[in-house]
Write a protein that holds these residues in place. Structure first.
Motif, PDB file in Angstrom:
ATOM      1  N   ARG A 126       0.814  -1.222   0.000  1.00 41.81           N
ATOM      2  CA  ARG A 126       0.000   0.000   0.000  1.00 41.81           C
ATOM      3  C   ARG A 126       0.849   1.276   0.000  1.00 41.81           C
ATOM      4  O   ARG A 126       0.637   2.170  -0.839  1.00 41.81           O
ATOM      5  N   PRO A 127       1.800   1.428   0.926  1.00 40.54           N
ATOM      6  CA  PRO A 127       2.587   2.671   0.927  1.00 40.54           C
ATOM      7  C   PRO A 127       3.304   2.917  -0.395  1.00 40.54           C
ATOM      8  O   PRO A 127       3.399   4.067  -0.855  1.00 40.54           O
ATOM      9  N   TRP A 149      -7.514   0.268   5.038  1.00 41.76           N
ATOM     10  CA  TRP A 149      -6.502   0.571   6.046  1.00 41.76           C
ATOM     11  C   TRP A 149      -6.833   0.000   7.419  1.00 41.76           C
ATOM     12  O   TRP A 149      -5.980  -0.011   8.302  1.00 41.76           O
ATOM     13  N   LYS A 150      -8.064  -0.465   7.641  1.00 42.57           N
ATOM     14  CA  LYS A 150      -8.484  -0.969   8.951  1.00 42.57           C
ATOM     15  C   LYS A 150      -8.031  -2.400   9.215  1.00 42.57           C
ATOM     16  O   LYS A 150      -8.142  -2.878  10.348  1.00 42.57           O
ATOM     17  N   ILE A 151      -7.548  -3.103   8.193  1.00 46.24           N
ATOM     18  CA  ILE A 151      -7.166  -4.507   8.364  1.00 46.24           C
ATOM     19  C   ILE A 151      -5.850  -4.583   9.128  1.00 46.24           C
ATOM     20  O   ILE A 151      -4.842  -4.014   8.711  1.00 46.24           O
ATOM     21  N   LYS A 152      -5.841  -5.303  10.247  1.00 45.09           N
ATOM     22  CA  LYS A 152      -4.665  -5.367  11.115  1.00 45.09           C
ATOM     23  C   LYS A 152      -3.635  -6.370  10.589  1.00 45.09           C
ATOM     24  O   LYS A 152      -3.946  -7.264   9.825  1.00 45.09           O
ATOM     25  N   LYS A 153      -2.384  -6.197  11.051  1.00 41.99           N
ATOM     26  CA  LYS A 153      -1.283  -7.014  10.547  1.00 41.99           C
ATOM     27  C   LYS A 153      -1.367  -8.477  10.965  1.00 41.99           C
ATOM     28  O   LYS A 153      -0.777  -9.340  10.329  1.00 41.99           O
ATOM     29  N   PRO A 205      -6.166  -3.655   0.378  1.00 41.44           N
ATOM     30  CA  PRO A 205      -5.616  -4.063   1.671  1.00 41.44           C
ATOM     31  C   PRO A 205      -4.148  -4.459   1.546  1.00 41.44           C
ATOM     32  O   PRO A 205      -3.671  -4.797   0.458  1.00 41.44           O
ATOM     33  N   GLU A 206      -3.436  -4.442   2.655  1.00 43.18           N
ATOM     34  CA  GLU A 206      -2.034  -4.847   2.686  1.00 43.18           C
ATOM     35  C   GLU A 206      -1.931  -6.372   2.699  1.00 43.18           C
ATOM     36  O   GLU A 206      -2.689  -7.046   3.414  1.00 43.18           O
ATOM     37  N   THR A 207      -1.009  -6.935   1.920  1.00 43.98           N
ATOM     38  CA  THR A 207      -0.832  -8.389   1.859  1.00 43.98           C
ATOM     39  C   THR A 207       0.576  -8.818   2.261  1.00 43.98           C
ATOM     40  O   THR A 207       0.876 -10.011   2.255  1.00 43.98           O
TER      41      THR A 207
END
Length: 519
Positions: free
Chosen positions: A326-327, A484-488, A461-463
Motif C-alpha cells: 500500500r505505501p 486501512w483498517k485490516i490489522k497485521k 488491503p495490505e498483503t
C-alpha cells in the motif's frame, strides 16, 4: 520433466531465472522505441505516419492480450513450468519473423506472435514465483519480474544505439535477431527447475510437492518447521477447494471473488494508465517536445532514463517486503501524477507547434528556452524513478497474491490481460494524441494517477508478510472501502491450528483423497 534438486535449493535462483520471461517484454519495448528515428527502418516500412506507427507498436500488446488469456487454461492444465518453457519457444518464432520482415504486414505478424509469448510469460511467471517463494521474501522474488523488464529495455536499447551507426537494414535486423537469445536460455534452462509445489499438490503429486518445498525452503529436510507449515496450509486450501467441486470460470464470480478480480485487473490497468510504458515506447517523441533532436542526442538522453529505470527498481526489490504494498502504491501514484502535470505545464506554457530535425510533420516543441527544456527532461526522469521504485514491481507482485489456488491461474491471467488491453489501446492512441493535443496528453495521464491514488487508498488491503493461504482471511474481514483498517495479525495461524482445521476439512470431502501422511 525432472529438475536439479541442488539448483532448486535456492528460491532466489529459481525465481529470478524464471523472470527472464519478463525480460522479453522489456526487449520488445525498446526494440521499437530505438528504431523510430532510424532512416533504414523508415525506408523499409514506407515511412509510417503516427497512426501506422501506433498500429505496429500496438500489435505486440494485442498478441499479449491473447497470450495472457491463454494462461487461464495453460497454467492449470500443463503446469506453470511448462507454460514458461512454451512462452520462450513462441518468442523465438516471433523474433525470426520480425528479423526477416520486409513489409509492415510481416512485421505486425511477427510482433503479434512475440506478443503472445510475452502475454503468456507476464501472466504465468508471477504466479510461479509467488508459489515457490516463502511469505517473507515473496515480494522480493516477484518484484524481480519488473527488474527483468527494465534490464530488457536497457540492453536492447544500447544494442539499438550501437547498431544505429550501421548503414542499411542491419541496423534494426541485428537487434531484432539477437533478442532470441534470452528466450533460448529461458526455455532450455527451465527444464532444470522445479514445478510449482502448489500446482503439484493440486494435481495429486503430493509427495513431489513436499520434496520441492523441502528443497526450496528447508535444505531438503521434509521435517523442517517452515516446510511443515507451508505443506499443511497448501493441504488445507486444496481440501477446502475440493469440498466446493470442480474448477470453473464461474468460481471467479462466487461470493468474495469479484472484489479480488476487480482489484487485480484495476491495478494492472492503473499501471498502464500511469503513462510509464508510453514513456518507454515513445521516449523519442517526448524528447523531441523538449527540443532534443538528432539521433545521437535523442538516444543518449533516452538511455539515461533506461538506466534510472533499472537502478531505481533495486531499492524496491530490497525493501518491498518491509515497506509494504500500500505505501509504495500510494507514494508512486501521487508522485507520478505530480511530475506528469509538471511536464505538461512546462510544455504548455513555453511550447509551440514547429518542425524538428528528421520530421516532416509539425510537433509541439519547446525551443529557445534551454532551462525549461532541461526541466522537462528532469521531470520525465523523476517520473520514471517514481514508477521504478513503487508501481513497477508492486503491479506484478500484488495480483499474484490475491487469489486462492483454485482460481489463481485464471484470475491472474485475467488481471494480466487487462494490462495488455490497456497497453494495446495506449500504444496505438498516444502517437496521434501527441500529434494532435500535444502537451495535454500528459495532463490526461497525470489525472489517471491521482484517480489511482484514491482507489488504492480506500480499496487495496495490505498483503505483505502473509502466506498465499493466509491472504484468504484478509478478504474474509470485509472492509471493502476501508482497506486501512485490516490489522497485521489477520490471517496468521500456527502449525497446530492449521492441522486441526485440516482434520475438520477431511471429514467434509465427499470423494476419497489419496493424500500422503502428514509430515
Amino acid at each position: 520433466m525432472g529438475y536439479n534438486a541442488r539448483i532448486a535449493s535456492n528460491p532466489y535462483v529459481v525465481g529470478t531465472f524464471a523472470c527472464i520471461g519478463g525480460g522479453l517484454f522489456g526487449l520488445d519495448i525498446s526494440s521499437m522505441s530505438g528504431v523510430l528515428s532510424n532512416d533504414a527502418y523508415k525506408r523499409v516500412f514506407s515511412n509510417p505516419d503516427s497512426n501506422a506507427q501506433g498500429a505496429m507498436v500496438a500489435a505486440m500488446p494485442a498478441g499479449s492480450f491473447v497470450g495472457a488469456l491463454a494462461v487461464s487454461q495453460l497454467a492449470d492444465r500443463i503446469g506453470r513450468k511448462r507454460t514458461i518453457i512454451l512462452s520462450g519457444l513462441i518468442w523465438i518464432i516471433g523474433s525470426i519473423l520480425q528479423c526477416a520482415a520486409v513489409n509492415r504486414g510481416m512485421l505486425v505478424v511477427g510482433r503479434i506472435i512475440s506478443g503472445i509469448s510475452v502475454g503468456i510469460a507476464s501472466a504465468v511467471v508471477p504466479v510461479y514465483q509467488s508459489e515457490i517463494a516463502e511469505p517473507r521474501i515473496r515480494g522480493r522474488i516477484v518484484a524481480t519480474q519488473q527488474w527483468a523488464i527494465t534490464w530488457g529495455i536497457l540492453i536492447q536499447y544500447f544494442i539499438q544505439f550501437g547498431c544505429s551507426y550501421i548503414d542499411g537494414v542491419a541496423s534494426f535486423r541485428i537487434p531484432w535477431g539477437l533478442q532470441m537469445i534470452p528466450a533460448i536460455v529461458l526455455s532450455s534452462g527451465m527444464v532444470f527447475f522445479p514445478e510449482s509445489p502448489r500446482w503439484l499438490f493440486d494435481h495429486g503429486r503430493e509427495e513431489e510437492a513436499l520434496q520441492v518445498l523441502a528443497d526450496l525452503h528447508g535444505n531438503g529436510d521434509t521435517k523442517n518447521e517452515l516446510v511443515r507449515l507451508e505443506y499443511e496450509e497448501i493441504r488445507e486450501q486444496v481440501l477446502f477447494e475440493r469440498t466446493e467441486g470442480a474448477k470453473s470460470y464461474l468460481d471467479l464470480v462466487k461470493p468474495g471473488m469479484p472484489r479480488r478480480v476487480f482489484l487485480g485487473c484495476a491495478l494492472q490497468m492503473w499501471s498502464q494508465l500511469s503513462g510509464m510504458n508510453v514513456m518507454m515506447y515513445y521516449i523519442v517523441y517526448v524528447f523531441q517536445g523538449a527540443g532534443i533532436t538528432g539521433r545521437r542526442g535523442n538516444l543518449i538522453a533516452a538511455s539515461v532514463q533506461y538506466v534510472l529505470n533499472v537502478a531505481l527498481t533495486v531499492p524496491a526489490i530490497i525493501y518491498i517486503d518491509k515497506w509494504g504494498r500500500r505505501p509504495m502504491l500510494l507514494a508512486g501514484t501521487f508522485f507520478m501524477g505530480f511530475f506528469l502535470f509538471l511536464v505538461g505545464g512546462l510544455q504548455g506554457g513555453f511550447g509551440r507547434w514547429g518542425t524538428v530535425e528528421g520530421e516532416t510533420n509539425p510537433v509541439w516543441v519547446v525551443s529557445d528556452h534551454d532551462s525549461i527544456s532541461k526541466g522537462i527532461i528532469v521531470c520525465s526522469y523523476l517520473f520514471v524513478c517514481s514508477f521504478a521504485i513503487t508501481m513497477g514491481p508492486v503491479s506484478w507482485t500484488y495480483p499474484a497474491e490475491l487469489f486462492p489456488l483454485k482460481v489463481r491461474g485464471k484470475a491472474v491471467s485475467l488481471a494480466t490481460s487487462a494490462n495488455w488491453a490497456f497497453n494495446f489501446a495506449l500504444a496505438w492512441a498516444v502517437p496521434p494524441g501527441l500529434a494532435n493535443i500535444a502537451y495535454k496528453t500528459y495532463f490526461i495521464f497525470g489525472t489517471f494517477n491521482f484517480a489511482a491514488f484514491i482507489h488504492i487508498l480506500f480499496m487495496y488491503p495490505e498483503t505483505v508478510g502473509r502466506s498465499l493461504e493466509e491472504v484468504e482471511e484478509i478478504f474474509a474481514q470485509g472492509h471493502t472501502f476501508s482497506a486501512w483498517k485490516i490489522k497485521k495479525d489477520v490471517g496468521k495461524k500456527s502449525l497446530g491450528q492449521v492441522i486441526e482445521h485440516n482434520k475438520e476439512l477431511e471429514y467434509q470431502v465427499t470423494d476419497h483423497l489419496d493424500l500422503p501422511e502428514k509430515v
